[in-house]
Design an enzyme around this catalytic site. Structure first.
Site, PDB file in Angstrom:
ATOM      1  CG  ASN A 101     -42.759 -18.528  49.740  1.00 22.78           C
ATOM      2  OD1 ASN A 101     -43.750 -18.524  50.477  1.00 22.78           O
ATOM      3  ND2 ASN A 101     -42.604 -17.651  48.778  1.00 22.78           N
ATOM      4  CG  HIS A 159     -48.974 -21.083  49.603  1.00 20.70           C
ATOM      5  ND1 HIS A 159     -49.977 -20.203  49.253  1.00 20.70           N
ATOM      6  CD2 HIS A 159     -48.011 -20.964  48.665  1.00 20.70           C
ATOM      7  CE1 HIS A 159     -49.642 -19.607  48.115  1.00 20.70           C
ATOM      8  NE2 HIS A 159     -48.454 -20.051  47.749  1.00 20.70           N
ATOM      9  NE  ARG A 178     -62.780 -23.562  58.474  1.00 20.13           N
ATOM     10  CZ  ARG A 178     -63.061 -24.705  59.097  1.00 20.13           C
ATOM     11  NH1 ARG A 178     -62.764 -24.867  60.361  1.00 20.13           N
ATOM     12  NH2 ARG A 178     -63.619 -25.690  58.441  1.00 20.13           N
ATOM     13  CG  HIS A 201     -45.159 -12.038  47.931  1.00 22.88           C
ATOM     14  ND1 HIS A 201     -45.528 -12.495  46.689  1.00 22.88           N
ATOM     15  CD2 HIS A 201     -45.297 -10.685  47.882  1.00 22.88           C
ATOM     16  CE1 HIS A 201     -45.867 -11.468  45.920  1.00 22.88           C
ATOM     17  NE2 HIS A 201     -45.746 -10.356  46.628  1.00 22.88           N
ATOM     18  NE  ARG A 249     -50.375 -11.497  45.870  1.00 22.41           N
ATOM     19  CZ  ARG A 249     -49.953 -11.887  44.664  1.00 22.41           C
ATOM     20  NH1 ARG A 249     -49.080 -12.869  44.545  1.00 22.41           N
ATOM     21  NH2 ARG A 249     -50.402 -11.319  43.589  1.00 22.41           N
ATOM     22  NE  ARG A 302     -53.618 -12.858  46.599  1.00 20.94           N
ATOM     23  CZ  ARG A 302     -53.496 -12.970  45.282  1.00 20.94           C
ATOM     24  NH1 ARG A 302     -53.064 -14.102  44.754  1.00 20.94           N
ATOM     25  NH2 ARG A 302     -53.812 -11.982  44.493  1.00 20.94           N
ATOM     26  CD  GLU A 360     -41.154 -13.803  47.033  1.00 19.31           C
ATOM     27  OE1 GLU A 360     -42.332 -13.669  46.629  1.00 19.31           O
ATOM     28  OE2 GLU A 360     -40.553 -14.871  46.987  1.00 19.31           O
ATOM     29  CB  THR A 363     -45.179 -14.106  41.489  1.00 18.72           C
ATOM     30  OG1 THR A 363     -45.441 -13.843  42.857  1.00 18.72           O
ATOM     31  CG2 THR A 363     -44.411 -12.961  40.889  1.00 18.72           C
ATOM     32  CD  GLU A 370     -36.220 -16.166  43.693  1.00 22.61           C
ATOM     33  OE1 GLU A 370     -35.858 -15.516  44.695  1.00 22.61           O
ATOM     34  OE2 GLU A 370     -37.181 -16.950  43.688  1.00 22.61           O
ATOM     35  CG  HIS A 405     -42.918 -19.202  40.715  1.00 20.96           C
ATOM     36  ND1 HIS A 405     -43.942 -19.908  40.149  1.00 20.96           N
ATOM     37  CD2 HIS A 405     -43.502 -18.233  41.438  1.00 20.96           C
ATOM     38  CE1 HIS A 405     -45.091 -19.366  40.502  1.00 20.96           C
ATOM     39  NE2 HIS A 405     -44.863 -18.342  41.290  1.00 20.96           N
ATOM     40  CG  HIS A 447     -47.976 -24.291  45.968  1.00 24.54           C
ATOM     41  ND1 HIS A 447     -48.171 -25.430  45.210  1.00 24.54           N
ATOM     42  CD2 HIS A 447     -49.193 -23.935  46.425  1.00 24.54           C
ATOM     43  CE1 HIS A 447     -49.457 -25.733  45.211  1.00 24.54           C
ATOM     44  NE2 HIS A 447     -50.100 -24.840  45.935  1.00 24.54           N
TER      45      HIS A 447
HETATM   46  N1  PXP Z   1     -39.522 -16.993  44.358  1.00 24.93           N
HETATM   47  C1  PXP Z   1     -40.363 -15.958  44.157  1.00 24.93           C
HETATM   48  C2  PXP Z   1     -39.778 -14.652  43.770  1.00 24.93           C
HETATM   49  C3  PXP Z   1     -41.757 -16.102  44.345  1.00 24.93           C
HETATM   50  O1  PXP Z   1     -42.567 -15.057  44.139  1.00 24.93           O
HETATM   51  C4  PXP Z   1     -42.246 -17.330  44.768  1.00 24.93           C
HETATM   52  C5  PXP Z   1     -43.718 -17.503  45.026  1.00 24.93           C
HETATM   53  O2  PXP Z   1     -44.134 -16.637  45.998  1.00 24.93           O
HETATM   54  C6  PXP Z   1     -41.342 -18.385  44.979  1.00 24.93           C
HETATM   55  C7  PXP Z   1     -39.986 -18.193  44.737  1.00 24.93           C
HETATM   56  C8  PXP Z   1     -41.785 -19.723  45.446  1.00 24.93           C
HETATM   57  O3  PXP Z   1     -42.591 -20.304  44.484  1.00 24.93           O
HETATM   58  P1  PXP Z   1     -43.390 -21.622  44.853  1.00 24.93           P
HETATM   59  O4  PXP Z   1     -44.298 -21.274  45.982  1.00 24.93           O
HETATM   60  O5  PXP Z   1     -44.102 -21.947  43.591  1.00 24.93           O
HETATM   61  O6  PXP Z   1     -42.363 -22.650  45.250  1.00 24.93           O
END
Ligand code: PXP
Length: 262
Positions: free
Chosen positions: A17, A20, A28, A53, A55, A59, A80, A111, A161, A204, A227
């Site tokens: 993912n 971030h 910035r 994702h 959103r 963001r 997502e 989330t 998931e 997550h 993350h």
């Molecule tokens: N899976 C889903 C459905 C999520 O919403 C997220 C966070 O956007 C993740 C996985 C990844 O989570 P993390 O960034 O905490 O690893």
């Protein structure tokens, strides 16, 4: 579709993912660092897919990011999104490999929980039908909760998931009895979801410290991790962070099922 041999159902995929990377860029304004560049690096490091994702408040990931990912990735995009008409129209325009429906609240930092499927069964069934007709695999992000899993199967989702956030939080807080109970729930619900014909993913909050027990569930086919990998990339580089996560996933499969089974 039980799994009586308790063997992995296939190779465990890693979805990276990249939200971030966009968070840092947006801090910035401007174009640096570019999430597409991170996605291409993830591909080289062994990611099997990219998750982003979009959103409602944009963001982190933006609409042009999704355009760029769709145009340039050679591994699948797991898009997502919240179950809103705006996002449905964007998904239908792009037709990504997979659409993962997640709950979204404006004020949340990330989330926070799984999608409430059982209460919204009829509307979600209507919502996902055109996405499936467009060829997207529909995945639903849910807590390890039997009624939610049953509802996900009834509405025609192909994938669930499982939300590993509570398990990871308990670990980080040193609440090991709660962590182990949550892990057991995730394990049981992975097997149950598979027995209903659902493909099982999880994600997550996963880190180097928490990934292996989840990677050892035989029914889990994909982990989505963001993350921690992006954070760790600050210290060790993105390529190395992804390779280390991948090798922990492989270690978990090999230690649990024997070399070469994973
Ligand atoms: N899976 C889903 C459905 C999520 O919403 C997220 C966070 O956007 C993740 C996985 C990844 O989570 P993390 O960034 O905490 O690893």
């Amino acid at each position: 579709m039980a799994n009586p041999l308790n063997k992995p159902l296939g190779r465990l995929r890693l979805g990276v993912n990249i939200d971030h990377v966009a968070t840092v860029r947006n801090a910035r304004g401007g174009a640096y660092p570019d999430p597409l560049r991170a996605a291409k690096m993830a591909e080289v490091a062994g990611a099997d897919g990219i998750t982003a994702h979009l959103r409602e408040d944009r963001r982190h990931i933006t609409d042009p990011d999704i355009d760029a990912l769709m145009a340039n990735l050679s591994i699948p995009l797991n898009f997502e999104m919240a179950a809103t008409p705006e996002m449905q129209a964007i998904a239908l325009r792009h037709r990504p490999h997979a659409v993962c429906l997640v709950p979204e609240k404006r004020e949340e930092r990330t989330t926070e929980g799984g999608l409430e499927v059982a209460r919204e069964e009829n509307s979600l069934a209507h919502f996902i039908a055109p996405l499936r007709e467009a060829g997207c695999r529909v995945s639903i992000f849910i807590a390890a909760d039997q009624p939610q899993i049953e509802a996900a199967a009834r509405i025609g989702a192909e994938v669930i998931e499982l939300h590993t956030g509570a398990y990871c939080d308990y670990h980080a807080e040193g609440k090991f009895a709660e962590r182990d109970a949550e892990l057991e729930r995730l394990r049981e619900m992975s097997a149950y979801a598979h027995s209903l014909g659902l493909e099982v993913h999880a994600g997550h909050g996963l880190t180097y410290d928490t990934v292996k027990p989840v990677a050892a569930f035989p029914e889990v086919m994909e982990l989505n991790i963001g993350h921690f990998i992006i954070g760790e990339a600050i210290f060790s580089g993105l390529d190395s962070a992804i390779r280390r996560m991948r090798s922990l996933m492989d270690e978990a499969r090999n230690e649990t099922f024997g070399e070469g089974v994973a």
